[in-house]
Design an enzyme around this catalytic site. Structure first.
Site, PDB file in Angstrom:
ATOM      1  N   ASP A  37       0.872  -1.175   0.000  1.00  0.00           N
ATOM      2  CA  ASP A  37       0.000   0.000   0.000  1.00  0.00           C
ATOM      3  C   ASP A  37       0.914   1.232   0.000  1.00  0.00           C
ATOM      4  OD1 ASP A  37      -2.617   1.162   0.287  1.00  0.00           O
ATOM      5  OD2 ASP A  37      -2.270   1.393   2.408  1.00  0.00           O
TER       6      ASP A  37
ATOM      7  N   PHE B  14     -10.378  -0.456   0.251  1.00  0.00           N
ATOM      8  CA  PHE B  14      -9.907  -1.188   1.416  1.00  0.00           C
ATOM      9  C   PHE B  14     -10.328  -2.645   1.286  1.00  0.00           C
ATOM     10  CE2 PHE B  14      -9.433  -2.759   5.662  1.00  0.00           C
ATOM     11  CZ  PHE B  14      -8.198  -2.236   5.983  1.00  0.00           C
TER      12      PHE B  14
HETATM   13  P1  IMP Z   1       1.894  -0.363   3.808  1.00  0.00           P
HETATM   14  O1  IMP Z   1       2.987  -0.322   4.837  1.00  0.00           O
HETATM   15  O2  IMP Z   1       1.075   0.919   3.823  1.00  0.00           O
HETATM   16  O3  IMP Z   1       2.374  -0.719   2.413  1.00  0.00           O
HETATM   17  O4  IMP Z   1       0.860  -1.441   4.262  1.00  0.00           O
HETATM   18  C1  IMP Z   1       1.169  -2.751   4.235  1.00  0.00           C
HETATM   19  C2  IMP Z   1       0.309  -3.549   5.182  1.00  0.00           C
HETATM   20  O5  IMP Z   1      -0.880  -2.863   5.559  1.00  0.00           O
HETATM   21  C3  IMP Z   1      -0.140  -4.789   4.477  1.00  0.00           C
HETATM   22  O6  IMP Z   1       0.786  -5.828   4.703  1.00  0.00           O
HETATM   23  C4  IMP Z   1      -1.474  -5.052   5.109  1.00  0.00           C
HETATM   24  O7  IMP Z   1      -1.312  -5.833   6.263  1.00  0.00           O
HETATM   25  C5  IMP Z   1      -1.991  -3.694   5.474  1.00  0.00           C
HETATM   26  N1  IMP Z   1      -2.912  -3.182   4.452  1.00  0.00           N
HETATM   27  C6  IMP Z   1      -2.662  -2.291   3.480  1.00  0.00           C
HETATM   28  N2  IMP Z   1      -3.731  -2.078   2.699  1.00  0.00           N
HETATM   29  C7  IMP Z   1      -4.711  -2.879   3.190  1.00  0.00           C
HETATM   30  C8  IMP Z   1      -6.069  -3.153   2.798  1.00  0.00           C
HETATM   31  O8  IMP Z   1      -6.627  -2.626   1.824  1.00  0.00           O
HETATM   32  N3  IMP Z   1      -6.729  -4.056   3.573  1.00  0.00           N
HETATM   33  C9  IMP Z   1      -6.167  -4.687   4.645  1.00  0.00           C
HETATM   34  N4  IMP Z   1      -4.903  -4.478   5.022  1.00  0.00           N
HETATM   35  C10 IMP Z   1      -4.173  -3.576   4.305  1.00  0.00           C
END
Ligand code: IMP
Ligand code: MG
Length: 178
Positions: A103, A152
């Protein structure tokens, strides 16, 4: 916190299975003789990892790291903590990191930085879901399952406030309670 309205399906279990097989084919072409160390990032990747490795018919080892950043918020706090590190030696290994969704990229960057300090022979990333619209830091992703819209997502390991991980399809929530 009340549970949001029923999630809508984005990718069915059949689409997921086809994508996991496609990824496994790509990974097999690159790793079949390398005895990689496949590292899953918990908790979100547990279901993907389980399906992916069952499609990999060559020697490999597995371990898991557990990081947390979200709590019950929708967006990454940016504060990432290692809840459980790995014991398997990483030095000189070909490491393949398996992530559920990228994300902002902050969690993955944090994990990659800490693994690189252990001097692996190589390190690559396989993620099932990529939300490029929300990337805050650049991270290299070598194998991508689906490029997703900015929704989400829950199910197939992904949660909202620890719920919905057990859904067999990848779904999205129309409204996120805050
Ligand atoms: P980042 O550090 O923002 O890239 O987020 C990574 C982590 O956030 C992922 O490994 C997920 O566990 C969680 N995450 C990010 N987007 C979503 C989503 O749309 N649904 C559920 N979990 C998410
Ligand atoms: Mg995760």
């Amino acid at each position: 916190m009340s549970r949001p309205t029923a999630p809508a399906v984005l990718y069915t279990r059949d689409q997921i299975q086809a994508t996991v097989r496609r990824l496994a084919g790509e990974i097999t072409a690159d790793y079949a003789t390398k005895k990689p160390l496949v590292i899953g990032i918990l908790k979100g990747s547990f279901m993907f990892m389980a399906d992916l490795v069952r499609e990999l018919d060559f020697p490999l080892e597995m371990d898991f790291v557990r990081v947390s950043s979200y709590g019950q918020a929708r967006r990454s706090s940016g504060k990432i903590t290692v809840v459980q590190g790995i014991r398997t030696p990483v030095k000189d290994r070909h490491v393949l990191v398996v992530e559920d969704i990228v994300d902002s990229g902050l969690s993955l960057r944090f994990v990659l930085d800490s693994l690189r300090r252990k001097k692996p022979a190589s390190i690559e990333v396989c993620c099932l879901l990529d939300k490029p619209a929300r990337r805050a830091v650049p991270v290299p992703v070598n194998y991508t399952g689906f490029e997703t819209p900015d929704k989400f997502l829950v199910g197939y390991g992904l949660d909202w406030a620890e719920q919905y991980r057990n859904l067999p399809d990848i779904c999205y929530l129309e409204e996120i309670p805050r």
